[in-house]
Design a protein around this motif. Structure first.
Motif, PDB file in Angstrom:
ATOM      1  N   VAL A  68       0.009  82.223  78.239  1.00  0.00           N
ATOM      2  CA  VAL A  68      -0.490  81.570  79.445  1.00  0.00           C
ATOM      3  C   VAL A  68      -0.170  82.449  80.648  1.00  0.00           C
ATOM      4  CG1 VAL A  68      -0.353  79.548  80.916  1.00  0.00           C
ATOM      5  CG2 VAL A  68      -0.208  79.293  78.429  1.00  0.00           C
ATOM      6  N   ALA A  79      -0.336  82.691  71.640  1.00  0.00           N
ATOM      7  CA  ALA A  79      -0.961  82.321  72.905  1.00  0.00           C
ATOM      8  C   ALA A  79      -0.131  82.865  74.060  1.00  0.00           C
ATOM      9  CB  ALA A  79      -1.098  80.806  73.015  1.00  0.00           C
ATOM     10  N   TYR A 103      -5.252  84.732  73.634  1.00  0.00           N
ATOM     11  CA  TYR A 103      -4.877  84.431  72.256  1.00  0.00           C
ATOM     12  C   TYR A 103      -4.911  85.693  71.397  1.00  0.00           C
ATOM     13  CZ  TYR A 103      -5.990  79.656  73.695  1.00  0.00           C
ATOM     14  OH  TYR A 103      -6.033  78.451  74.358  1.00  0.00           O
ATOM     15  N   THR A 125      -5.470  81.377  79.419  1.00  0.00           N
ATOM     16  CA  THR A 125      -4.728  81.645  78.194  1.00  0.00           C
ATOM     17  C   THR A 125      -5.385  82.751  77.375  1.00  0.00           C
ATOM     18  OG1 THR A 125      -3.972  79.354  78.128  1.00  0.00           O
ATOM     19  CG2 THR A 125      -3.764  80.632  76.107  1.00  0.00           C
TER      20      THR A 125
END
Length: 124
Positions: A23, A21, A79, A77
């Motif tokens: 951010v 992930a 991924y 976010t």
């Protein structure tokens, strides 16, 4: 001021899965690509996957359908779901972002404007 902070790296056995992930803060999604690059030990950095908001995605040939890039824009976010991991996937994985004309071009150029600090993925 753009900041990218990765998480989700770790050690896994061959055939296993990991989900990275990233951010993002301070980033405008329009006309920007986001993606993942990696640097295996002793090798040059290479692009893994990229996406442009609401446009398209691009993957490196070595992904071979094993990885999926996605984004939750409400959570800012990005991924990277990695399945069927191989020892050759061992690398430091970095989130990146920046202006782009297309996810494929951006991935191939390998010169994003913004970088995260990286997260280690080890496959044994």
């Amino acid at each position: 001021h753009v900041q990218l902070v990765e998480s989700g790296g770790g050690s896994v056995q061959a055939g296993g899965s990991l989900k990275l992930a990233c951010v993002a803060s301070g980033l405008t999604y329009s006309r920007n690509c986001m993606g993942w690059f990696r640097q295996p030990p002793g090798k040059e950095r290479e692009g893994v996957a990229s996406l442009e908001f609401a446009v398209s995605t691009a993957y490196a040939d070595f992904v071979q359908g094993r990885f999926t890039i996605s984004a939750d824009y409400a959570k800012n976010t990005l991924y990277l779901q990695m399945n069927v991991l191989k020892p050759d996937d061992t690398a430091v994985y970095c989130c990146a972002a920046g202006p782009c004309s297309s996810p494929r071009t951006w991935l191939n150029l390998g010169n994003p404007a913004y970088w995260g600090q990286g997260t280690q993925v080890t496959v044994s």
